[in-house]
Motif scaffolding. Structure first.
Motif, PDB file in Angstrom:
ATOM      1  N   THR A  28       0.861  -1.179   0.000  1.00  8.60           N
ATOM      2  CA  THR A  28       0.000   0.000   0.000  1.00  8.60           C
ATOM      3  C   THR A  28       0.899   1.231   0.000  1.00  8.60           C
ATOM      4  OG1 THR A  28      -1.630  -1.188   1.340  1.00  8.60           O
ATOM      5  CG2 THR A  28      -1.865   1.208   1.206  1.00  8.60           C
ATOM      6  N   PRO A  29       0.758   2.100  -1.006  1.00  3.84           N
ATOM      7  CA  PRO A  29       1.552   3.329  -1.005  1.00  3.84           C
ATOM      8  C   PRO A  29       1.140   4.230   0.160  1.00  3.84           C
ATOM      9  CG  PRO A  29       0.297   3.091  -3.063  1.00  3.84           C
ATOM     10  CD  PRO A  29      -0.123   1.988  -2.152  1.00  3.84           C
ATOM     11  N   LEU A  30       2.124   4.841   0.796  1.00  8.93           N
ATOM     12  CA  LEU A  30       1.902   5.787   1.885  1.00  8.93           C
ATOM     13  C   LEU A  30       2.462   7.141   1.454  1.00  8.93           C
ATOM     14  CD1 LEU A  30       3.063   3.475   4.829  1.00  8.93           C
ATOM     15  CD2 LEU A  30       0.703   4.066   4.216  1.00  8.93           C
ATOM     16  N   PRO A  31       2.194   8.188   2.213  1.00  8.27           N
ATOM     17  CA  PRO A  31       2.698   9.513   1.818  1.00  8.27           C
ATOM     18  C   PRO A  31       4.227   9.563   1.713  1.00  8.27           C
ATOM     19  CG  PRO A  31       1.053   9.708   3.559  1.00  8.27           C
ATOM     20  CD  PRO A  31       1.348   8.240   3.401  1.00  8.27           C
ATOM     21  N   ASN A  32       4.711  10.426   0.856  1.00  8.70           N
ATOM     22  CA  ASN A  32       6.137  10.751   0.724  1.00  8.70           C
ATOM     23  C   ASN A  32       7.024   9.561   0.374  1.00  8.70           C
ATOM     24  OD1 ASN A  32       5.804  13.588   1.313  1.00  8.70           O
ATOM     25  ND2 ASN A  32       5.350  12.946   3.405  1.00  8.70           N
ATOM     26  N   GLY A  33       6.507   8.620  -0.414  1.00  6.05           N
ATOM     27  CA  GLY A  33       7.326   7.533  -0.936  1.00  6.05           C
ATOM     28  C   GLY A  33       7.468   6.315  -0.039  1.00  6.05           C
ATOM     29  N   TYR A  34       6.850   6.335   1.137  1.00  8.18           N
ATOM     30  CA  TYR A  34       6.864   5.159   2.010  1.00  8.18           C
ATOM     31  C   TYR A  34       5.834   4.155   1.503  1.00  8.18           C
ATOM     32  CZ  TYR A  34       9.717   7.484   5.552  1.00  8.18           C
ATOM     33  OH  TYR A  34      10.748   8.095   6.226  1.00  8.18           O
ATOM     34  N   ASN A  35       5.987   2.889   1.886  1.00  5.61           N
ATOM     35  CA  ASN A  35       5.035   1.840   1.512  1.00  5.61           C
ATOM     36  C   ASN A  35       4.814   0.910   2.691  1.00  5.61           C
ATOM     37  OD1 ASN A  35       4.490   1.981  -1.523  1.00  5.61           O
ATOM     38  ND2 ASN A  35       6.713   2.202  -1.387  1.00  5.61           N
ATOM     39  N   PHE A  36       3.584   0.400   2.796  1.00  6.57           N
ATOM     40  CA  PHE A  36       3.265  -0.612   3.800  1.00  6.57           C
ATOM     41  C   PHE A  36       3.202  -1.957   3.089  1.00  6.57           C
ATOM     42  CE2 PHE A  36       0.566  -3.248   6.454  1.00  6.57           C
ATOM     43  CZ  PHE A  36       1.042  -2.965   7.728  1.00  6.57           C
ATOM     44  N   HIS A  37       3.989  -2.919   3.545  1.00  5.50           N
ATOM     45  CA  HIS A  37       4.028  -4.257   2.966  1.00  5.50           C
ATOM     46  C   HIS A  37       3.451  -5.234   3.973  1.00  5.50           C
ATOM     47  CE1 HIS A  37       6.785  -3.347  -0.454  1.00  5.50           C
ATOM     48  NE2 HIS A  37       7.006  -2.303   0.316  1.00  5.50           N
ATOM     49  N   SER A  38       2.674  -6.208   3.508  1.00  4.79           N
ATOM     50  CA  SER A  38       2.135  -7.202   4.436  1.00  4.79           C
ATOM     51  C   SER A  38       1.715  -8.451   3.688  1.00  4.79           C
ATOM     52  CB  SER A  38       0.937  -6.641   5.196  1.00  4.79           C
ATOM     53  OG  SER A  38      -0.229  -6.677   4.405  1.00  4.79           O
ATOM     54  N   ASN A  39       1.355  -9.450   4.484  1.00  2.70           N
ATOM     55  CA  ASN A  39       0.760 -10.660   3.924  1.00  2.70           C
ATOM     56  C   ASN A  39      -0.758 -10.573   4.047  1.00  2.70           C
ATOM     57  OD1 ASN A  39       0.313 -11.034   6.623  1.00  2.70           O
ATOM     58  ND2 ASN A  39       1.192 -13.082   6.729  1.00  2.70           N
ATOM     59  N   GLY A  40      -1.269  -9.394   4.342  1.00  2.70           N
ATOM     60  CA  GLY A  40      -2.695  -9.204   4.520  1.00  2.70           C
ATOM     61  C   GLY A  40      -3.149  -9.536   5.930  1.00  2.70           C
ATOM     62  N   GLY A  41      -2.207  -9.858   6.797  1.00  5.15           N
ATOM     63  CA  GLY A  41      -2.539 -10.239   8.163  1.00  5.15           C
ATOM     64  C   GLY A  41      -1.579  -9.648   9.165  1.00  5.15           C
ATOM     65  N   GLU A  42      -0.959 -10.525   9.951  1.00  5.64           N
ATOM     66  CA  GLU A  42      -0.136 -10.060  11.062  1.00  5.64           C
ATOM     67  C   GLU A  42       1.184  -9.440  10.666  1.00  5.64           C
ATOM     68  OE1 GLU A  42      -2.550 -13.546  12.444  1.00  5.64           O
ATOM     69  OE2 GLU A  42      -1.247 -13.167  10.740  1.00  5.64           O
ATOM     70  N   PHE A  43       1.801  -9.891   9.599  1.00  2.00           N
ATOM     71  CA  PHE A  43       3.204  -9.576   9.373  1.00  2.00           C
ATOM     72  C   PHE A  43       3.400  -8.401   8.428  1.00  2.00           C
ATOM     73  CE2 PHE A  43       2.861 -14.154  10.348  1.00  2.00           C
ATOM     74  CZ  PHE A  43       3.359 -14.068  11.642  1.00  2.00           C
ATOM     75  N   GLY A  44       3.003  -7.210   8.888  1.00  2.00           N
ATOM     76  CA  GLY A  44       3.147  -6.004   8.095  1.00  2.00           C
ATOM     77  C   GLY A  44       4.324  -5.167   8.566  1.00  2.00           C
ATOM     78  N   TYR A  45       4.887  -4.393   7.644  1.00  2.42           N
ATOM     79  CA  TYR A  45       6.003  -3.510   7.968  1.00  2.42           C
ATOM     80  C   TYR A  45       6.021  -2.360   6.978  1.00  2.42           C
ATOM     81  CZ  TYR A  45       8.171  -6.218   4.227  1.00  2.42           C
ATOM     82  OH  TYR A  45       8.419  -6.835   3.020  1.00  2.42           O
ATOM     83  N   ILE A  46       6.777  -1.337   7.320  1.00  2.00           N
ATOM     84  CA  ILE A  46       6.868  -0.145   6.486  1.00  2.00           C
ATOM     85  C   ILE A  46       8.267  -0.068   5.878  1.00  2.00           C
ATOM     86  CG2 ILE A  46       6.831   2.384   6.509  1.00  2.00           C
ATOM     87  CD1 ILE A  46       4.698   2.146   8.745  1.00  2.00           C
ATOM     88  N   LYS A  47       8.293   0.269   4.596  1.00  2.00           N
ATOM     89  CA  LYS A  47       9.572   0.514   3.907  1.00  2.00           C
ATOM     90  C   LYS A  47       9.679   2.001   3.621  1.00  2.00           C
ATOM     91  CE  LYS A  47      10.625  -3.813   1.526  1.00  2.00           C
ATOM     92  NZ  LYS A  47      10.899  -4.420   0.209  1.00  2.00           N
TER      93      LYS A  47
END
Length: 142
Positions: A28-47
């Motif tokens: 999922t794109p986030l503001p200012n070039g950051y992105n949220f990555h996940s498996n759709g469940g528990e294991f999400g993180y921000i790049k």
């Protein structure tokens, strides 16, 4: 069917079953070039905009604990997510905090509970915390 054709068919079916067993990897794109990555469940993180996971906050710690984001949201340049600590991979969600990232300044704050995160949000936006979700219309499979 020849033996070779049958073998290829079995390999194809087996690989299709294995591939279907994993949850999709979502971004999922986030503001200012950051992105949220996940498996759709528990294991999400921000790049960050350079494509690097904010490893100080997400992933496996030296002592074996893990911290991941589940539900998240953002308003303006500020991203918030529910940061869950697991004592072992995927089990015993032992502790929940709230991770807040200012994508404009890269400043991170971690709040020990929902009440303190709400106080920050109210001071910043004069509103309650946004609804946190696991995916949004802008979320896609990577």
């Amino acid at each position: 069917a020849t033996h070779m054709t049958r073998s290829c068919l079995y390999i194809f079916i087996a690989s299709a079953l294995i591939a279907c067993g994993d949850p999709p990897l979502l971004v999922t794109p986030l503001p200012n070039g950051y992105n949220f990555h996940s498996n759709g469940g528990e294991f999400g993180y921000i790049k960050n905009p350079d494509g690097l996971r904010l490893a100080e906050y997400f992933g496996i710690r030296n002592d074996g604990r893990e911290t991941w984001c589940t539900d998240f949201s953002w308003e303006s340049d500020i991203v918030i997510c529910k940061l869950i600590e697991y004592s072992q991979h995927g089990f015993d969600a032992s502790h929940t905090e709230f991770f807040v990232l200012d994508t404009k300044t890269s400043e991170v704050r971690v709040f020990p509970d929902q009440a303190s995160a709400q106080n920050f949000w109210a001071a910043r936006f004069n509103s309650g915390l946004p609804q946190l979700h696991r995916h949004y219309p802008s979320t896609s499979e990577k």
